[in-house]
Design an enzyme around this catalytic site. Sequence first.
Site, PDB file in Angstrom:
ATOM      1  CB  SER A 171      65.535  35.145  51.975  1.00  0.00           C
ATOM      2  OG  SER A 171      65.722  36.029  53.038  1.00  0.00           O
ATOM      3  CG  HIS A 201      61.409  38.328  52.493  1.00  0.00           C
ATOM      4  ND1 HIS A 201      62.360  38.871  51.654  1.00  0.00           N
ATOM      5  CD2 HIS A 201      62.035  37.348  53.200  1.00  0.00           C
ATOM      6  CE1 HIS A 201      63.522  38.255  51.860  1.00  0.00           C
ATOM      7  NE2 HIS A 201      63.347  37.327  52.779  1.00  0.00           N
ATOM      8  CG  ASP A 204      61.567  41.933  50.494  1.00  0.00           C
ATOM      9  OD1 ASP A 204      61.626  41.902  51.742  1.00  0.00           O
ATOM     10  OD2 ASP A 204      62.001  41.030  49.766  1.00  0.00           O
TER      11      ASP A 204
END
Length: 550
Positions: free
Chosen positions: A233, A492, A463
């Site tokens: 991320s 994700h 995502d």
Amino acid sequence: MKKLVVVAATAGLGMTGLGLAGATSASAATDTSDAFRPASLSWHACSADIVAGAKAYDGLGPVQVSKIIQCAELQVPLDYAHPNGQKITLELTRTPHQGTGAAKGDILVNPGGPGGEGALFGPRVYAQNSAAMQKAYNVIGFDPRGIGFSTPKLTCDENYSNAPRPEYGTGGKADDAAWLKKSKAYAQACYQKFGRGSKLDLLDHIKTIDSVRDMNTIRKALGHKKLDYYGASYGTYLGQVYATVFPKRVGRMVLDGNVGPKHVWYEAQLDQDYAFDKNIEYYFGWIAKYDNVYHLGNTQAKVHKFFYGLQASLAKKAATFTDSSGAVSAVGPDELVDGIQTAGYRRSQAVWNSYAAALAAYKTNNVEKFVGTFGVQTTGGSDDNEFAVYNAVQCTDTQWPLSWNKWHADAVKVNKTAPFETWGNVWFNAPCLYWNAKAGTPVKVGQTKDLPKNILMFQATEDAATPYAGALELHKTLKGSHLVVQDGDRTHCIVHRGDLRPGGVDSYFDAYFLNGTLPKQDTVHVSQLGDPTPPASTAKATSAKSEVVK
């Protein structure tokens, strides 16, 4: 970028002032922070709180990570332009390899955020690693500056998120006024505690580039010429900036759930609005598919209507529940959106079923279960560390628009086709309108002649926190990188999500770190594992409840 944290998110996705040596195109040779020499690390038994946190991951693999985890503290300069000046302390963890002899290496890991606690991400990654990886590598976690067990810990207003909060609304004057006032007060509270003139001016020194320099200091403290790294991320943004600023220091680097480098950060949260709306509508369709279990409507449109009707009802009267200790929790329209947003982050039986079952519970007047799933405390405050650091980093990485008229016009436009989280995302980021710290200029990712050619990227096409278009942009920017794509998946960050098939996601991860093997093609595509189904126990329980109500 709202809640850009892989371990939760949270729910949410979602850098002239960088200091040293013109960081817009800095390299290891020009960034003078590389000259700082840290003390060597002294590993020791971890505190009871860290051990307790690590126990959450003991069941993810055969090794009990809470019994082997080690800790160390590392002092780094508050301001790398003044390396001999004021210091702050980073908390590090090491989950050691289980093989004989010396470890193959140390993998530094980061879970995302900004604001994600990384010290405990280390044992999580280790626990999810394959047996071969556990034998080969130590996994090093670290809490970035201002976060978690690092000191100082940035907090601004621990009552900020108490429920029920003002309604997010859709751009009306009353809603806007309430949230602008609330956002301004939060920014001012942060400045009073950690801004210029305070005992420690952390707010001017908590940009992405500061954490990237800290990562380089960790590399040196570990005694390595190059850094092996896994970032998820927002951690991918740390990785891509590190590869640009310190290209000759990159060992093996994996980036999972990738931040697009050109939309940092205001445009990125607009991109998320469209993507999350799409994923939540898909989730409504999944709930409809199992109407015999959840009884919320047998079409996506009917579940959509139920959800938005529920949101309107909660705006008139929040659902509350008092537990046996007397603690009161509540769910208003904001808490409902923030909670169920997690279903847009990943394809998961546990998440998808629990949230659908909680919505079904509201319909059958089971307030305890509904509030138990989505509720937030009404009093007593909460730890706002994650939210405080999120703002501190994103509001100063780059200058956000200072015109409320622009924010409002953009949100109105997006909300017409993507209403799920648009206004919630506005208010999650609104402290940036008032943030009193010097904004920087983002590093121009990839702008270095020595850019490493061995970076391995992972990405799901659906995502929502870090949309696929941004990953493609980054892949193009990081010339020579390789990209593993999971087609159709809505998760994700896809490493360690159970894809253990030969040729699956985790096989590429292992081959790279164990053998240095990159995919044969520039981009490889892997099929998704498929959507979950409700557990049989839920179907029986929900059916029984429905019969009683009838």
